[in-house]
Scaffold this motif. Structure first.
Motif, PDB file in Angstrom:
ATOM      1  N   GLY A 283       1.636 -34.838 -38.101  1.00  0.00           N
ATOM      2  CA  GLY A 283       2.138 -34.447 -36.790  1.00  0.00           C
ATOM      3  C   GLY A 283       1.103 -33.837 -35.874  1.00  0.00           C
ATOM      4  O   GLY A 283       1.441 -33.024 -35.004  1.00  0.00           O
ATOM      5  N   VAL A 284      -0.165 -34.225 -36.056  1.00  0.00           N
ATOM      6  CA  VAL A 284      -1.237 -33.683 -35.213  1.00  0.00           C
ATOM      7  C   VAL A 284      -1.989 -34.847 -34.570  1.00  0.00           C
ATOM      8  O   VAL A 284      -2.109 -35.924 -35.151  1.00  0.00           O
ATOM      9  N   PRO A 285      -2.518 -34.661 -33.354  1.00  0.00           N
ATOM     10  CA  PRO A 285      -3.305 -35.719 -32.711  1.00  0.00           C
ATOM     11  C   PRO A 285      -4.725 -35.771 -33.272  1.00  0.00           C
ATOM     12  O   PRO A 285      -5.211 -34.800 -33.875  1.00  0.00           O
ATOM     13  N   LEU A 286      -5.385 -36.885 -33.077  1.00  0.00           N
ATOM     14  CA  LEU A 286      -6.784 -36.983 -33.472  1.00  0.00           C
ATOM     15  C   LEU A 286      -7.641 -36.111 -32.562  1.00  0.00           C
ATOM     16  O   LEU A 286      -7.378 -35.989 -31.361  1.00  0.00           O
ATOM     17  N   ARG A 287      -8.661 -35.526 -33.125  1.00  0.00           N
ATOM     18  CA  ARG A 287      -9.570 -34.708 -32.324  1.00  0.00           C
ATOM     19  C   ARG A 287     -10.346 -35.589 -31.338  1.00  0.00           C
ATOM     20  O   ARG A 287     -10.798 -36.679 -31.702  1.00  0.00           O
ATOM     21  N   PRO A 288     -10.522 -35.153 -30.116  1.00  0.00           N
ATOM     22  CA  PRO A 288     -11.255 -35.969 -29.131  1.00  0.00           C
ATOM     23  C   PRO A 288     -12.638 -36.384 -29.600  1.00  0.00           C
ATOM     24  O   PRO A 288     -13.086 -37.505 -29.338  1.00  0.00           O
ATOM     25  N   ARG A 289     -13.335 -35.509 -30.292  1.00  0.00           N
ATOM     26  CA  ARG A 289     -14.684 -35.852 -30.763  1.00  0.00           C
ATOM     27  C   ARG A 289     -14.633 -36.980 -31.785  1.00  0.00           C
ATOM     28  O   ARG A 289     -15.530 -37.829 -31.809  1.00  0.00           O
ATOM     29  N   ARG A 296     -17.873 -44.940 -29.912  1.00  0.00           N
ATOM     30  CA  ARG A 296     -19.325 -45.208 -29.901  1.00  0.00           C
ATOM     31  C   ARG A 296     -19.698 -46.209 -30.974  1.00  0.00           C
ATOM     32  O   ARG A 296     -20.514 -47.111 -30.749  1.00  0.00           O
ATOM     33  N   ARG A 297     -19.103 -46.066 -32.149  1.00  0.00           N
ATOM     34  CA  ARG A 297     -19.391 -47.004 -33.230  1.00  0.00           C
ATOM     35  C   ARG A 297     -18.885 -48.402 -32.873  1.00  0.00           C
ATOM     36  O   ARG A 297     -19.546 -49.396 -33.164  1.00  0.00           O
ATOM     37  N   TYR A 298     -17.738 -48.465 -32.236  1.00  0.00           N
ATOM     38  CA  TYR A 298     -17.167 -49.734 -31.777  1.00  0.00           C
ATOM     39  C   TYR A 298     -18.140 -50.432 -30.824  1.00  0.00           C
ATOM     40  O   TYR A 298     -18.441 -51.625 -30.966  1.00  0.00           O
ATOM     41  N   ASP A 299     -18.665 -49.667 -29.847  1.00  0.00           N
ATOM     42  CA  ASP A 299     -19.607 -50.233 -28.883  1.00  0.00           C
ATOM     43  C   ASP A 299     -20.884 -50.708 -29.568  1.00  0.00           C
ATOM     44  O   ASP A 299     -21.444 -51.756 -29.207  1.00  0.00           O
ATOM     45  N   ALA A 300     -21.364 -49.938 -30.542  1.00  0.00           N
ATOM     46  CA  ALA A 300     -22.602 -50.305 -31.228  1.00  0.00           C
ATOM     47  C   ALA A 300     -22.435 -51.609 -32.016  1.00  0.00           C
ATOM     48  O   ALA A 300     -23.342 -52.460 -32.025  1.00  0.00           O
ATOM     49  N   ILE A 301     -21.294 -51.771 -32.655  1.00  0.00           N
ATOM     50  CA  ILE A 301     -21.054 -52.995 -33.423  1.00  0.00           C
ATOM     51  C   ILE A 301     -20.950 -54.199 -32.486  1.00  0.00           C
ATOM     52  O   ILE A 301     -21.479 -55.289 -32.775  1.00  0.00           O
ATOM     53  N   LEU A 353      -5.620 -45.048 -30.913  1.00  0.00           N
ATOM     54  CA  LEU A 353      -6.350 -43.825 -31.226  1.00  0.00           C
ATOM     55  C   LEU A 353      -5.923 -42.662 -30.331  1.00  0.00           C
ATOM     56  O   LEU A 353      -5.795 -41.532 -30.790  1.00  0.00           O
ATOM     57  N   ARG A 354      -5.706 -42.953 -29.053  1.00  0.00           N
ATOM     58  CA  ARG A 354      -5.426 -41.893 -28.088  1.00  0.00           C
ATOM     59  C   ARG A 354      -3.936 -41.655 -27.866  1.00  0.00           C
ATOM     60  O   ARG A 354      -3.546 -40.577 -27.433  1.00  0.00           O
ATOM     61  N   ASP A 355      -3.110 -42.655 -28.127  1.00  0.00           N
ATOM     62  CA  ASP A 355      -1.669 -42.528 -27.885  1.00  0.00           C
ATOM     63  C   ASP A 355      -0.928 -42.630 -29.223  1.00  0.00           C
ATOM     64  O   ASP A 355      -0.860 -43.695 -29.826  1.00  0.00           O
ATOM     65  N   PRO A 356      -0.357 -41.533 -29.717  1.00  0.00           N
ATOM     66  CA  PRO A 356       0.316 -41.563 -31.021  1.00  0.00           C
ATOM     67  C   PRO A 356       1.571 -42.413 -31.037  1.00  0.00           C
ATOM     68  O   PRO A 356       2.092 -42.713 -32.110  1.00  0.00           O
ATOM     69  N   THR A 357       2.083 -42.831 -29.876  1.00  0.00           N
ATOM     70  CA  THR A 357       3.273 -43.696 -29.856  1.00  0.00           C
ATOM     71  C   THR A 357       2.919 -45.169 -30.012  1.00  0.00           C
ATOM     72  O   THR A 357       3.819 -46.004 -30.176  1.00  0.00           O
ATOM     73  N   VAL A 358       1.643 -45.490 -29.942  1.00  0.00           N
ATOM     74  CA  VAL A 358       1.203 -46.888 -30.024  1.00  0.00           C
ATOM     75  C   VAL A 358       0.814 -47.220 -31.462  1.00  0.00           C
ATOM     76  O   VAL A 358      -0.030 -46.529 -32.041  1.00  0.00           O
ATOM     77  N   PRO A 359       1.389 -48.268 -32.046  1.00  0.00           N
ATOM     78  CA  PRO A 359       1.058 -48.634 -33.425  1.00  0.00           C
ATOM     79  C   PRO A 359      -0.252 -49.418 -33.503  1.00  0.00           C
ATOM     80  O   PRO A 359      -0.763 -49.907 -32.495  1.00  0.00           O
ATOM     81  N   PHE A 360      -0.767 -49.556 -34.693  1.00  0.00           N
ATOM     82  CA  PHE A 360      -2.016 -50.288 -34.937  1.00  0.00           C
ATOM     83  C   PHE A 360      -1.814 -51.800 -34.827  1.00  0.00           C
ATOM     84  O   PHE A 360      -2.742 -52.530 -34.504  1.00  0.00           O
TER      85      PHE A 360
END
Length: 426
Positions: A283-289, A296-301, A353-360
């Motif tokens: 029940g916690v959001p992902l940390r912004p960092r 950043r890793r996505y962009d690098a790949i 990643l940013r919206d907890p209501t959105v599934p993978f």
């Protein structure tokens, strides 16, 4: 191409033709390597050449199979007020042979048996049988001979009765903050038409359309889909792409083309999914960092993959017009196309990643569409458009009722307008 026409080509044209043929052969070999585990092909298309073991797209969790420690199990427990009580008295002691009766009893033990109830009289059959098989089933179970035309009229009457309820479901799905959409071919009258699915975790709406591009109206919020381009023509909505599709495409690039960037992207998306699911369980959001680290890793790949494809020799079209000119832009490799799509739609790919209501993934819509494809597999296509539309209406009600935890027979006996008012949205 005969020998005379080949002789008329210049050396450069022959080299281009050979390169195009090699590319065409490579594409054919790639298609042979695709199956349901590394592409969007359905499992039924694997035929007798099904993979010996289809590997999962999920990362190993390290846990043992089965229920985990602390998991609350489900079992049938004794009830305090059973429907029927049957007393069993042994005629004699198994040790000494002396006769026994209730007066000499000093104790007892209780056991309960859960029996399935007798079939109830049919109100409306909502399974996936064709009408002639359903008529046979009615005769076998209830001793009632029902003509297939009578069953068709029952379906028509049921669909008309549920029409208002399904319209309410349609409007609720269109207005939901997050909804899933998908589409699949539907055989009606010997021709291919389209079944569109729009759903949430608690609502399902099916539509039968002659054109694939006929989209649901008045849609707001976030639409989760598989990157079918017409969905991007819906105005005023945000998009979230199905990463299960991405993982399957990446799997093919790893297994067939051996592209290293695809392996890295596959690993990154799996880890992002795992960490996001763990955060939502707590029940916690992902940390912004942490989100920024994933991005950043996505962009690098992506940069690594694009650099790789820029060093590859360009593909050449096999068709050469008079004068040696080729039509249209040069084709791109499968991996290159996927890289460009992931770069263009980065925000939609990583929205989970940013919206907890959105599934993978878009698995909700795919699950809701699976039963409709199963109906077609069992019964074949529909003879008429009206029959297909009636079926879509009834299945919209049945699927929604199941998600709402309603008893189907009980729900069908109630006023649909009152049922519509009691729909849970979350």
């Amino acid at each position: 191409m005969n020998g005379e026409s080949a002789a008329e080509l210049s050396r450069e044209e022959l080299i281009a033709l050979v390169a195009a043929l090699r590319a065409h052969i490579a594409e054919l070999e790639r298609r042979l390597g695709l199956n349901s585990s590394n592409s969007g092909k359905p499992p039924s298309s694997d035929g007798l050449k099904k993979p010996a073991r289809v590997s999962s797209l999920r990362e190993p969790s390290g846990n043992k199979p089965g229920g985990q420690k602390g998991h609350k199990g489900e079992t049938l427990r004794q009830v305090t007020d059973p429907n029927e009580v049957v007393n069993h008295y042994p005629p004699a002691c198994s040790m000494c042979g002396v006769g026994l009766d209730p007066k000499t009893s000093v104790g007892h033990s209780a056991r309960q048996v859960f029996d399935l109830p007798q079939p109830q009289p049919l109100v409306v059959h909502y399974q996936l049988l064709p009408e002639n098989r359903l008529a046979t089933l009615m005769a076998d179970l209830f001793g009632v001979k029902v003509a297939t035309a009578t069953i068709a009229r029952m379906s028509r009457a049921c669909a008309e009765r549920l029409h208002g309820f399904v319209e309410t479901v349609r409007d609720l799905v269109a207005g939901a903050p997050v909804k899933h959409m998908d589409e699949t071919g539907f055989r009606i009258g010997g021709k291919t038409q389209w079944l569109h699915v729009a759903s949430t975790a608690l609502l399902t709406f099916y539509r039968v359309c002659a054109k694939r591009g006929s989209l649901l109206a008045n849609v707001v919020g976030i639409v989760v889909h598989d990157h079918w381009k017409p969905y991007y023509t819906i105005e005023g909505v945000l998009h979230a792409l199905c990463n299960a599709h991405h993982l399957r495409e990446l799997k093919a690039l790893v297994e067939i083309e051996k592209e290293e960037w695809a392996r890295k992207m596959q690993r990154l998306l799996r880890r992002a999914c795992h960490i996001t699911n763990r955060a939502r369980e707590r029940g916690v959001p992902l940390r912004p960092r942490l989100i920024e680290c994933f991005e950043r890793r996505y962009d690098a790949i992506l940069a690594e993959g694009l650099a790789f494809h820029e060093t590859q020799l360009p593909l050449v079209r096999a068709v050469i017009k008079a004068g040696g000119k080729r039509r249209g832009r040069a084709p791109r490799r499968t991996g290159h196309n996927l890289l460009l799509r992931l770069a263009k739609h980065k925000e939609d790919t990583l929205r989970f990643l940013r919206d907890p209501t959105v599934p993978f993934t878009n698995n909700q819509a795919e699950r809701d569409g699976r039963m409709m494809k199963l109906r077609q597999k069992i019964s074949g296509g529909f003879r008429s458009l009206q029959g297909a539309m009636d079926f879509a209406l009834i299945r919209s009600f049945v699927s929604t009722a199941r998600k709402q935890d309603w008893n189907i027979i009980d729900a069908l006996s109630r006023d649909p307008s009152n049922l519509a008012k009691s729909l849970r949205l979350s």
